[in-house]
Motif scaffolding. Structure first.
Motif, PDB file in Angstrom:
ATOM      1  N   ASN A   1      51.808  35.447  40.140  1.00 43.63           N
ATOM      2  CA  ASN A   1      51.323  35.145  41.492  1.00 43.63           C
ATOM      3  C   ASN A   1      50.404  36.315  41.946  1.00 43.63           C
ATOM      4  OD1 ASN A   1      52.496  32.576  42.167  1.00 43.63           O
ATOM      5  ND2 ASN A   1      54.648  33.817  42.013  1.00 43.63           N
ATOM      6  N   GLY A   2      50.294  37.322  41.279  1.00 40.73           N
ATOM      7  CA  GLY A   2      49.408  38.466  41.588  1.00 40.73           C
ATOM      8  C   GLY A   2      49.283  39.551  40.698  1.00 40.73           C
ATOM      9  N   SER A   3      48.138  40.491  40.805  1.00 41.03           N
ATOM     10  CA  SER A   3      48.162  41.554  39.699  1.00 41.03           C
ATOM     11  C   SER A   3      48.007  40.905  38.366  1.00 41.03           C
ATOM     12  CB  SER A   3      49.058  42.661  39.931  1.00 41.03           C
ATOM     13  OG  SER A   3      48.871  43.100  41.192  1.00 41.03           O
ATOM     14  N   ILE A   4      47.286  40.037  38.064  1.00 43.44           N
ATOM     15  CA  ILE A   4      47.343  39.344  36.543  1.00 43.44           C
ATOM     16  C   ILE A   4      46.876  40.442  35.819  1.00 43.44           C
ATOM     17  CG2 ILE A   4      46.251  37.291  35.279  1.00 43.44           C
ATOM     18  CD1 ILE A   4      48.116  36.563  37.629  1.00 43.44           C
ATOM     19  N   GLU A   5      45.957  40.952  36.214  1.00 41.81           N
ATOM     20  CA  GLU A   5      45.348  42.197  35.358  1.00 41.81           C
ATOM     21  C   GLU A   5      46.530  43.139  34.515  1.00 41.81           C
ATOM     22  OE1 GLU A   5      42.402  41.177  38.254  1.00 41.81           O
ATOM     23  OE2 GLU A   5      44.311  42.137  38.232  1.00 41.81           O
ATOM     24  N   LEU A   6      47.498  43.215  35.084  1.00 43.44           N
ATOM     25  CA  LEU A   6      48.623  44.162  34.797  1.00 43.44           C
ATOM     26  C   LEU A   6      49.275  43.546  33.584  1.00 43.44           C
ATOM     27  CD1 LEU A   6      50.290  46.460  35.434  1.00 43.44           C
ATOM     28  CD2 LEU A   6      51.737  44.938  36.802  1.00 43.44           C
ATOM     29  N   ALA A   7      49.195  41.970  33.219  1.00 43.12           N
ATOM     30  CA  ALA A   7      49.935  41.450  32.220  1.00 43.12           C
ATOM     31  C   ALA A   7      49.645  42.116  30.846  1.00 43.12           C
ATOM     32  CB  ALA A   7      49.876  39.895  32.251  1.00 43.12           C
ATOM     33  N   PRO A   8      48.291  42.027  30.415  1.00 45.24           N
ATOM     34  CA  PRO A   8      48.282  42.604  29.153  1.00 45.24           C
ATOM     35  C   PRO A   8      48.261  44.119  29.018  1.00 45.24           C
ATOM     36  CG  PRO A   8      46.212  41.877  30.439  1.00 45.24           C
ATOM     37  CD  PRO A   8      47.115  41.590  31.047  1.00 45.24           C
ATOM     38  N   ILE A   9      48.036  44.672  30.113  1.00 46.44           N
ATOM     39  CA  ILE A   9      48.113  46.123  29.953  1.00 46.44           C
ATOM     40  C   ILE A   9      49.750  46.619  29.777  1.00 46.44           C
ATOM     41  CG2 ILE A   9      48.249  48.238  31.440  1.00 46.44           C
ATOM     42  CD1 ILE A   9      45.980  46.997  32.969  1.00 46.44           C
ATOM     43  N   VAL A  10      50.737  45.871  30.423  1.00 45.73           N
ATOM     44  CA  VAL A  10      52.041  46.299  30.006  1.00 45.73           C
ATOM     45  C   VAL A  10      52.729  45.547  28.784  1.00 45.73           C
ATOM     46  CG1 VAL A  10      52.543  46.805  32.401  1.00 45.73           C
ATOM     47  CG2 VAL A  10      53.029  44.579  31.988  1.00 45.73           C
ATOM     48  N   GLY A  11      51.879  44.503  28.248  1.00 46.02           N
ATOM     49  CA  GLY A  11      52.362  43.729  27.285  1.00 46.02           C
ATOM     50  C   GLY A  11      52.949  42.685  27.668  1.00 46.02           C
ATOM     51  N   LEU A  12      53.038  41.797  28.565  1.00 39.06           N
ATOM     52  CA  LEU A  12      53.440  40.545  28.718  1.00 39.06           C
ATOM     53  C   LEU A  12      52.613  39.448  28.568  1.00 39.06           C
ATOM     54  CD1 LEU A  12      55.552  38.944  30.690  1.00 39.06           C
ATOM     55  CD2 LEU A  12      53.973  39.165  32.452  1.00 39.06           C
ATOM     56  N   SER A  13      51.428  39.746  28.007  1.00 37.68           N
ATOM     57  CA  SER A  13      50.542  38.425  27.537  1.00 37.68           C
ATOM     58  C   SER A  13      49.497  39.223  26.778  1.00 37.68           C
ATOM     59  CB  SER A  13      49.991  37.791  28.641  1.00 37.68           C
ATOM     60  OG  SER A  13      49.012  38.473  29.511  1.00 37.68           O
ATOM     61  N   GLU A  14      48.713  38.501  25.709  1.00 39.42           N
ATOM     62  CA  GLU A  14      47.790  39.029  25.184  1.00 39.42           C
ATOM     63  C   GLU A  14      46.234  38.814  26.065  1.00 39.42           C
ATOM     64  OE1 GLU A  14      50.677  39.055  22.923  1.00 39.42           O
ATOM     65  OE2 GLU A  14      50.078  37.262  23.423  1.00 39.42           O
ATOM     66  N   VAL A  15      46.167  37.794  26.778  1.00 44.86           N
ATOM     67  CA  VAL A  15      45.026  37.602  27.560  1.00 44.86           C
ATOM     68  C   VAL A  15      45.598  37.077  28.767  1.00 44.86           C
ATOM     69  CG1 VAL A  15      43.690  37.120  25.554  1.00 44.86           C
ATOM     70  CG2 VAL A  15      44.739  35.274  26.833  1.00 44.86           C
ATOM     71  N   ILE A  16      44.629  36.847  29.881  1.00 50.13           N
ATOM     72  CA  ILE A  16      44.735  36.292  31.299  1.00 50.13           C
ATOM     73  C   ILE A  16      43.828  35.290  31.262  1.00 50.13           C
ATOM     74  CG2 ILE A  16      45.942  38.261  32.257  1.00 50.13           C
ATOM     75  CD1 ILE A  16      43.191  38.843  33.568  1.00 50.13           C
ATOM     76  N   VAL A  17      44.279  34.214  32.249  1.00 52.19           N
ATOM     77  CA  VAL A  17      42.971  33.350  32.633  1.00 52.19           C
ATOM     78  C   VAL A  17      43.070  33.592  34.264  1.00 52.19           C
ATOM     79  CG1 VAL A  17      42.574  30.889  33.355  1.00 52.19           C
ATOM     80  CG2 VAL A  17      43.029  31.722  31.016  1.00 52.19           C
ATOM     81  N   ASP A  18      41.737  33.939  34.778  1.00 52.85           N
ATOM     82  CA  ASP A  18      41.709  34.124  36.122  1.00 52.85           C
ATOM     83  C   ASP A  18      40.297  34.230  36.560  1.00 52.85           C
ATOM     84  OD1 ASP A  18      43.015  35.045  38.707  1.00 52.85           O
ATOM     85  OD2 ASP A  18      42.902  37.174  38.079  1.00 52.85           O
ATOM     86  N   ILE A  19      40.138  34.433  38.011  1.00 49.78           N
ATOM     87  CA  ILE A  19      38.822  34.419  38.425  1.00 49.78           C
ATOM     88  C   ILE A  19      37.971  35.641  38.567  1.00 49.78           C
ATOM     89  CG2 ILE A  19      37.519  34.009  40.695  1.00 49.78           C
ATOM     90  CD1 ILE A  19      39.592  32.189  41.557  1.00 49.78           C
TER      91      ILE A  19
END
Length: 213
Positions: free
Chosen positions: A143-161
């Motif tokens: 729901n927020g701070s999507i950019e954090l996900a690949p930085i901390v290893g939650l995901s390889e990529v993000i889909v965002d505006i």
């Protein structure tokens, strides 16, 4: 004359949209009062009423006929997938929906590898990866701070505006693929369009003449 009800997205987009409506003679002075607690604003002379709603709710109000017309971001229209007519690109709030991540994640996309995708927009992401790219992914709704996900290893990529890309760059991320352009769109309830076609079609033409590109 029946009142046309128009749902606007709260915030800066509402202000920009109202500017367009005012140019075609459908403004409403009291909606600009910062102290008002009213929820619905009427211009009796023009036969229109406005109300402000959160972005994701606007297509819902229009689908159910509570509003005849709405103004919503293309991202929300795609994500909500409501039964409405999208009739005009207003050219406001231009940006893009993108797949983003660290540069090294580009090879995972090229190989169609199994990856995790973090996003606020799971329906858009699912449609893009499964139907456009034919790539199997695990979607993670945030729901927020999507950019954090690949930085901390939650995901390889993000889909965002993405608007300017500056936030991505500051966090070591980049646009890897562009999914689609986004902007504010005028949407109409299908029944309202049939019942009041001449008036709504005229409004669309007038807005088209004053919109900004």
């Amino acid at each position: 004359m029946r009142m046309l009800t128009i749902a606007l997205t709260k915030g800066r987009l509402a202000d920009q949209t109202l500017d367009l409506f005012e140019k075609i003679g459908l403004g409403c002075e009291e909606i600009h009062d910062p102290h008002t607690r009213k929820l619905i604003f009427e211009n009796q002379n023009a036969g229109v009423r406005f109300f402000l709603a959160k972005g994701p709710d606007v297509p819902t109000y229009v689908e159910y006929g509570v509003a005849d017309i709405g103004v919503s971001g293309k991202d929300i229209i795609m994500e909500e997938n409501r039964k409405v007519y999208e009739v005009l690109d207003l050219g406001l709030g231009k940006c893009s929906m993108c797949v983003c991540g660290p540069q090294e994640a580009a090879s995972l996309l090229q190989k169609n590898a199994w990856i995790r995708v973090a996003t606020k927009y799971p329906n858009i992401a699912k449609d893009y990866f499964y139907n456009t790219r034919n790539q199997t992914v695990e979607l993670i709704k945030l729901n927020g701070s999507i950019e954090l996900a690949p930085i901390v290893g939650l995901s390889e990529v993000i889909v965002d505006i993405v608007e300017t890309g500056s936030t991505l760059a500051e966090n070591g991320l980049t646009v890897l693929e562009k999914i689609c352009p986004l902007s504010a769109r005028l949407i109409v309830n299908p029944v309202s369009m049939r019942m009041d076609n001449a008036r709504i079609s005229g409004l669309i033409r007038e807005l088209d003449a004053v919109k900004k590109f």
